[in-house]
Design an enzyme around this catalytic site. Structure first.
Site, mmCIF file in Angstrom:
data_model
loop_
_atom_site.group_PDB
_atom_site.id
_atom_site.type_symbol
_atom_site.label_atom_id
_atom_site.label_comp_id
_atom_site.label_asym_id
_atom_site.label_seq_id
_atom_site.Cartn_x
_atom_site.Cartn_y
_atom_site.Cartn_z
ATOM 1 N N PRO A 9 28.420 -64.699 65.820
ATOM 2 C CA PRO A 9 28.318 -65.085 64.417
ATOM 3 C C PRO A 9 27.249 -64.348 63.613
ATOM 4 O O PRO A 9 26.129 -64.138 64.110
ATOM 5 C CB PRO A 9 27.963 -66.574 64.485
ATOM 6 C CG PRO A 9 28.492 -67.021 65.781
ATOM 7 C CD PRO A 9 28.412 -65.852 66.714
ATOM 8 N N ASN A 10 27.634 -63.990 62.418
ATOM 9 C CA ASN A 10 26.762 -63.409 61.385
ATOM 10 C C ASN A 10 26.363 -61.959 61.643
ATOM 11 O O ASN A 10 25.741 -61.344 60.783
ATOM 12 C CB ASN A 10 25.501 -64.279 61.171
ATOM 13 C CG ASN A 10 25.855 -65.667 60.695
ATOM 14 O OD1 ASN A 10 26.650 -65.802 59.761
ATOM 15 N ND2 ASN A 10 25.335 -66.689 61.320
ATOM 16 N N ARG A 17 21.214 -58.206 54.984
ATOM 17 C CA ARG A 17 20.171 -59.235 54.779
ATOM 18 C C ARG A 17 19.149 -59.169 55.905
ATOM 19 O O ARG A 17 19.442 -58.659 56.975
ATOM 20 C CB ARG A 17 20.791 -60.641 54.794
ATOM 21 C CG ARG A 17 21.921 -60.736 53.832
ATOM 22 C CD ARG A 17 22.098 -62.103 53.259
ATOM 23 N NE ARG A 17 23.283 -62.021 52.399
ATOM 24 C CZ ARG A 17 24.332 -62.797 52.496
ATOM 25 N NH1 ARG A 17 24.332 -63.770 53.365
ATOM 26 N NH2 ARG A 17 25.361 -62.633 51.693
ATOM 27 N N TYR A 22 16.254 -57.436 61.383
ATOM 28 C CA TYR A 22 17.403 -56.821 62.051
ATOM 29 C C TYR A 22 17.641 -55.358 61.670
ATOM 30 O O TYR A 22 18.571 -54.734 62.171
ATOM 31 C CB TYR A 22 18.669 -57.642 61.762
ATOM 32 C CG TYR A 22 18.568 -59.064 62.282
ATOM 33 C CD1 TYR A 22 18.446 -59.308 63.643
ATOM 34 C CD2 TYR A 22 18.568 -60.155 61.415
ATOM 35 C CE1 TYR A 22 18.337 -60.601 64.136
ATOM 36 C CE2 TYR A 22 18.469 -61.449 61.893
ATOM 37 C CZ TYR A 22 18.353 -61.666 63.255
ATOM 38 O OH TYR A 22 18.236 -62.936 63.738
ATOM 39 N N ASN A 73 26.268 -59.540 72.538
ATOM 40 C CA ASN A 73 25.253 -60.110 71.667
ATOM 41 C C ASN A 73 25.922 -61.317 71.030
ATOM 42 O O ASN A 73 26.665 -61.182 70.053
ATOM 43 C CB ASN A 73 24.790 -59.126 70.591
ATOM 44 C CG ASN A 73 23.687 -59.731 69.732
ATOM 45 O OD1 ASN A 73 23.363 -60.919 69.859
ATOM 46 N ND2 ASN A 73 23.110 -58.920 68.851
ATOM 47 N N ALA A 76 23.587 -66.434 67.479
ATOM 48 C CA ALA A 76 23.019 -67.779 67.656
ATOM 49 C C ALA A 76 23.725 -68.558 68.767
ATOM 50 O O ALA A 76 23.141 -69.491 69.346
ATOM 51 C CB ALA A 76 23.108 -68.542 66.337
ATOM 52 N N HIS A 79 22.104 -69.396 72.182
ATOM 53 C CA HIS A 79 21.199 -70.531 72.395
ATOM 54 C C HIS A 79 21.922 -71.874 72.437
ATOM 55 O O HIS A 79 21.286 -72.905 72.596
ATOM 56 C CB HIS A 79 20.138 -70.547 71.287
ATOM 57 C CG HIS A 79 19.599 -69.188 70.953
ATOM 58 N ND1 HIS A 79 18.907 -68.425 71.865
ATOM 59 C CD2 HIS A 79 19.701 -68.419 69.824
ATOM 60 C CE1 HIS A 79 18.582 -67.259 71.313
ATOM 61 N NE2 HIS A 79 19.057 -67.240 70.069
ATOM 62 N N ASP A 86 30.298 -70.372 80.559
ATOM 63 C CA ASP A 86 31.336 -70.695 81.554
ATOM 64 C C ASP A 86 32.437 -69.633 81.565
ATOM 65 O O ASP A 86 32.967 -69.291 82.624
ATOM 66 C CB ASP A 86 31.932 -72.078 81.277
ATOM 67 C CG ASP A 86 30.990 -73.215 81.690
ATOM 68 O OD1 ASP A 86 29.983 -72.943 82.368
ATOM 69 O OD2 ASP A 86 31.269 -74.369 81.339
ATOM 70 N N GLU A 97 23.622 -59.142 78.616
ATOM 71 C CA GLU A 97 23.239 -59.855 77.394
ATOM 72 C C GLU A 97 22.327 -58.951 76.575
ATOM 73 O O GLU A 97 21.352 -58.412 77.121
ATOM 74 C CB GLU A 97 22.502 -61.151 77.773
ATOM 75 C CG GLU A 97 21.956 -61.911 76.573
ATOM 76 C CD GLU A 97 21.168 -63.154 76.982
ATOM 77 O OE1 GLU A 97 21.237 -63.577 78.161
ATOM 78 O OE2 GLU A 97 20.466 -63.685 76.097
ATOM 79 N N HIS A 99 20.212 -58.253 72.658
ATOM 80 C CA HIS A 99 19.744 -58.736 71.363
ATOM 81 C C HIS A 99 19.054 -57.604 70.629
ATOM 82 O O HIS A 99 18.367 -56.778 71.244
ATOM 83 C CB HIS A 99 18.765 -59.903 71.534
ATOM 84 C CG HIS A 99 19.400 -61.069 72.216
ATOM 85 N ND1 HIS A 99 20.284 -61.890 71.574
ATOM 86 C CD2 HIS A 99 19.326 -61.502 73.501
ATOM 87 C CE1 HIS A 99 20.725 -62.793 72.429
ATOM 88 N NE2 HIS A 99 20.167 -62.574 73.604
ATOM 89 N N SER A 101 16.703 -58.217 68.296
ATOM 90 C CA SER A 101 15.293 -58.622 68.226
ATOM 91 C C SER A 101 14.824 -59.096 69.594
ATOM 92 O O SER A 101 15.638 -59.423 70.465
ATOM 93 C CB SER A 101 15.145 -59.765 67.204
ATOM 94 O OG SER A 101 15.900 -60.898 67.606
ATOM 95 N N ARG A 106 10.005 -64.707 68.907
ATOM 96 C CA ARG A 106 10.420 -65.429 67.706
ATOM 97 C C ARG A 106 10.277 -66.951 67.914
ATOM 98 O O ARG A 106 9.527 -67.390 68.767
ATOM 99 C CB ARG A 106 11.843 -64.993 67.346
ATOM 100 C CG ARG A 106 11.921 -63.482 67.071
ATOM 101 C CD ARG A 106 13.297 -63.051 66.646
ATOM 102 N NE ARG A 106 13.678 -63.687 65.396
ATOM 103 C CZ ARG A 106 14.924 -63.682 64.921
ATOM 104 N NH1 ARG A 106 15.897 -63.060 65.591
ATOM 105 N NH2 ARG A 106 15.208 -64.291 63.791
HETATM 106 O O1 CA2 Z 1 18.375 -60.490 67.932
HETATM 107 C C1 CA2 Z 1 19.565 -60.699 68.069
HETATM 108 O O2 CA2 Z 1 20.390 -59.818 68.298
HETATM 109 C C2 CA2 Z 1 20.111 -62.137 67.888
HETATM 110 O O3 CA2 Z 1 21.173 -62.317 68.821
HETATM 111 C C3 CA2 Z 1 20.628 -62.212 66.468
HETATM 112 C C4 CA2 Z 1 21.109 -63.616 66.087
HETATM 113 C C5 CA2 Z 1 20.033 -64.654 66.396
HETATM 114 O O4 CA2 Z 1 20.539 -65.942 66.136
HETATM 115 C C6 CA2 Z 1 19.581 -64.578 67.841
HETATM 116 O O5 CA2 Z 1 18.564 -65.527 68.048
HETATM 117 C C7 CA2 Z 1 19.055 -63.197 68.165
HETATM 118 C C8 CA2 Z 1 21.419 -63.666 64.593
HETATM 119 C C9 CA2 Z 1 22.500 -62.741 64.177
HETATM 120 C C10 CA2 Z 1 22.646 -62.843 62.687
HETATM 121 O O6 CA2 Z 1 22.393 -61.586 62.128
HETATM 122 C C11 CA2 Z 1 22.113 -61.499 60.799
HETATM 123 C C12 CA2 Z 1 22.097 -60.253 60.288
HETATM 124 C C13 CA2 Z 1 21.796 -60.067 58.979
HETATM 125 C C14 CA2 Z 1 21.520 -61.146 58.163
HETATM 126 C C15 CA2 Z 1 21.529 -62.412 58.698
HETATM 127 C C16 CA2 Z 1 21.847 -62.578 60.025
#
Ligand code: CA2
Length: 146
Positions: A9-10, A17, A22, A73, A76, A79, A86, A97, A99, A101, A106
């Site tokens: 997601p996202n 953003r 990121y 990746n 969210a 978590h 599974d 896995e 990421h 960041s 964090r």
């Molecule tokens: O660091 C990563 O790759 C994460 O998987 C990114 C997730 C975050 O929930 C994980 O804790 C760490 C968030 C992805 C959303 O990415 C965005 C990108 C631009 C603007 C807003 C969100």
């Protein structure tokens, strides 16, 4: 060999953003870099993104007979998703896995991952480079399995 890259997601919002966390690179830019590198390594890539947990679970199920390694990746869902954990365990493919960041630098709620316990390894904190490092890791994991 074929490597399935899954993005949760996202991640479709990358580059638009929160560039301070990121970066400014879009997911399309990352996909292109991964494909360029994979081309030089003679590795096939499938690269997908979804905002829906069920779709990601479905892709993991169907990768069983078509792919050698999963790079994920899960955003969210890392978590929260026992379902993705599974599915990875059930499909039997090695999963890496990743990421963008360093989730351990964090908020505390990002420190726990449902996926780490079923992953072959974890790469976090290197931005776009996490995706490229994962390709080397995928090739190595696959070679050591044969
Ligand atoms: O660091 C990563 O790759 C994460 O998987 C990114 C997730 C975050 O929930 C994980 O804790 C760490 C968030 C992805 C959303 O990415 C965005 C990108 C631009 C603007 C807003 C969100």
């Amino acid at each position: 060999m074929k490597v399935l890259y899954l993005n949760g997601p996202n991640l479709n919002l990358l580059g638009t953003r929160e560039p301070e966390i990121y970066g400014k690179t879009t997911l399309g830019d990352i996909e292109k870099s991964v494909r360029d590198k994979a081309g030089q390594m003679d590795v096939e890539i499938e690269f997908r993104q979804s905002n829906a947990e069920s779709e990601i679970v479905g892709w993991i199920h169907s990768s069983k007979n078509t792919c050698s390694v999963i790079v994920i990746n899960a955003g969210a869902l890392t978590h929260t998703s026992l379902a993705i954990r599974d599915a990875i365990a059930a499909c039997g493919l090695p999963a890496i896995e990743i990421h963008l960041s360093n989730t351990h630098r964090r908020e505390p709620f990002r420190h726990f991952s449902y996926l780490s316990g079923v992953a072959a390894g974890i790469i976090a904190g290197f931005g776009k480079q996490s995706y490229l490092l994962a390709l080397d890791a995928a090739v190595s994991v696959h070679a050591n399995r044969k």
